[in-house]
Design a protein around this motif. Structure first.
Motif, PDB file in Angstrom:
ATOM      1  N   TYR A 135       0.804  -1.215   0.000  1.00 22.02           N
ATOM      2  CA  TYR A 135       0.000   0.000   0.000  1.00 22.02           C
ATOM      3  C   TYR A 135       0.841   1.270   0.000  1.00 22.02           C
ATOM      4  O   TYR A 135       0.302   2.377  -0.010  1.00 22.02           O
ATOM      5  N   GLY A 136       2.146   1.147  -0.004  1.00 23.48           N
ATOM      6  CA  GLY A 136       3.011   2.320  -0.017  1.00 23.48           C
ATOM      7  C   GLY A 136       4.412   1.941  -0.447  1.00 23.48           C
ATOM      8  O   GLY A 136       4.835   0.787  -0.299  1.00 23.48           O
ATOM      9  N   HIS A 137       5.153   2.921  -0.984  1.00 20.97           N
ATOM     10  CA  HIS A 137       6.475   2.639  -1.543  1.00 20.97           C
ATOM     11  C   HIS A 137       7.450   2.120  -0.485  1.00 20.97           C
ATOM     12  O   HIS A 137       8.171   1.135  -0.713  1.00 20.97           O
ATOM     13  N   GLU A 138       7.490   2.777   0.674  1.00 18.20           N
ATOM     14  CA  GLU A 138       8.445   2.367   1.705  1.00 18.20           C
ATOM     15  C   GLU A 138       8.122   0.976   2.244  1.00 18.20           C
ATOM     16  O   GLU A 138       9.020   0.186   2.537  1.00 18.20           O
ATOM     17  N   VAL A 166       9.043  -5.111   2.261  1.00 21.06           N
ATOM     18  CA  VAL A 166       8.387  -6.406   2.104  1.00 21.06           C
ATOM     19  C   VAL A 166       9.051  -7.269   1.036  1.00 21.06           C
ATOM     20  O   VAL A 166       9.233  -8.481   1.223  1.00 21.06           O
ATOM     21  N   ILE A 167       9.420  -6.669  -0.095  1.00 21.44           N
ATOM     22  CA  ILE A 167       9.945  -7.461  -1.212  1.00 21.44           C
ATOM     23  C   ILE A 167      11.201  -8.244  -0.834  1.00 21.44           C
ATOM     24  O   ILE A 167      11.288  -9.453  -1.126  1.00 21.44           O
ATOM     25  N   PRO A 168      12.197  -7.641  -0.172  1.00 15.89           N
ATOM     26  CA  PRO A 168      13.365  -8.452   0.223  1.00 15.89           C
ATOM     27  C   PRO A 168      12.999  -9.589   1.181  1.00 15.89           C
ATOM     28  O   PRO A 168      13.586 -10.679   1.115  1.00 15.89           O
ATOM     29  N   THR A 192      -0.614   0.972  -6.650  1.00 16.41           N
ATOM     30  CA  THR A 192       0.500   1.542  -7.411  1.00 16.41           C
ATOM     31  C   THR A 192       1.817   0.825  -7.157  1.00 16.41           C
ATOM     32  O   THR A 192       2.613   0.625  -8.082  1.00 16.41           O
ATOM     33  N   ASP A 193       2.076   0.420  -5.917  1.00 16.02           N
ATOM     34  CA  ASP A 193       3.376  -0.162  -5.573  1.00 16.02           C
ATOM     35  C   ASP A 193       3.410  -1.684  -5.651  1.00 16.02           C
ATOM     36  O   ASP A 193       4.368  -2.311  -5.210  1.00 16.02           O
ATOM     37  N   LEU A 194       2.384  -2.276  -6.242  1.00 19.93           N
ATOM     38  CA  LEU A 194       2.380  -3.721  -6.431  1.00 19.93           C
ATOM     39  C   LEU A 194       3.424  -4.098  -7.482  1.00 19.93           C
ATOM     40  O   LEU A 194       3.412  -3.569  -8.598  1.00 19.93           O
ATOM     41  N   PRO A 195       4.360  -5.014  -7.172  1.00 16.66           N
ATOM     42  CA  PRO A 195       5.422  -5.375  -8.124  1.00 16.66           C
ATOM     43  C   PRO A 195       4.926  -6.378  -9.163  1.00 16.66           C
ATOM     44  O   PRO A 195       5.253  -7.569  -9.129  1.00 16.66           O
TER      45      PRO A 195
END
Length: 235
Positions: free
Chosen positions: A164-167, A172-174, A194-197
């Motif tokens: 839900y946010g860039h930060e 979360v991704i790592p 928006t920030d969904l990879p």
């Protein structure tokens, strides 16, 4: 030193469990009638629980706590699990950023061997416990940010509405990559924020469900359930 004048005692923070049971409604989730959670409504007065130090009744309402509502990503992930219990049956599951516990509850009801819920909000932890009890399931809660360390001993991570946010996505991704490296499967539920990879995701299913913040009467956009995929090495 007492910062409050005599006769003007500091506001008392309500007991979260008592407040939730007295002021929120235990009701089935839209598009997921198999599960009920304590949800906020216009008369809940959540300010008294979230910000008891704010005595200005005319001040605008604070941003509602995410654990008090069913969000689209968690709802579709829970729906997917209930529809396909083989996804979790007999497996150890982590509900990442659990909020209300909706996804973990679905996993427990679908036959997961064990469910761990990671949630850092103190009121959310209480709500999660109440929701689990209301649905007759057992969930172990980790009340800290697990994304900073190694993944727990689970077979599957369920991540609903965590982008839900860039930060937040950067943290979360790592963590999800460490899960994949440890042989842990990862499923994501999200309404394509928006920030969904998206380049890391494989679409498994779509559902139209309400999301928190949708205006009444508006058509719901499709929300997806995805598998989180490892980065592909160049040939």
């Amino acid at each position: 030193m007492n910062d409050h004048p005599a006769g003007n005692a500091a506001p008392t923070r309500p007991d979260p469990a008592g407040f939730i049971k007295a002021n929120m409604r235990l009701a089935p989730v839209a598009a997921l009638p198999e599960i009920q959670i304590f949800s906020a409504h216009p008369g809940s007065g959540l300010r008294r629980l979230v910000d008891p130090d704010d005595e200005d009744a005319a001040a605008p309402e604070p941003q509602p706590p995410y654990w008090a509502y069913a969000w689209a990503g968690g709802t579709v992930l829970a729906r997917y699990i209930i529809d396909r219990p083989q996804t979790v049956a007999g497996r150890r599951v982590l509900d990442l950023g659990a909020g209300s516990g909706l996804v973990g509850i679905a996993a427990a009801k679908a036959g997961a061997r064990a469910v761990i819920a990671a949630e850092i909000d103190r009121n959310g932890i209480v709500a999660l416990g109440l929701n689990a009890a209301a649905n007759g399931v057992a969930i172990t809660v980790i009340g800290e940010d697990v994304t900073a360390g190694p993944p727990p001993a689970v077979d599957l991570v369920l991540a609903g509405d965590v982008f839900y946010g860039h930060e937040v996505a950067r943290r979360v991704i790592p963590f999800l990559d460490r899960c994949l490296a440890a042989g842990i499967e990862v499923l994501v539920g999200d309404p394509r924020r928006t920030d969904l990879p998206l380049t890391r995701l494989k679409l498994l299913a779509e559902y139209r469900v309400p999301d928190f913040g949708d205006a009444k009467g508006t058509a719901s956009s499709p929300s997806g359930v995805f598998s989180f995929e490892a980065v592909r090495s160049s040939p």
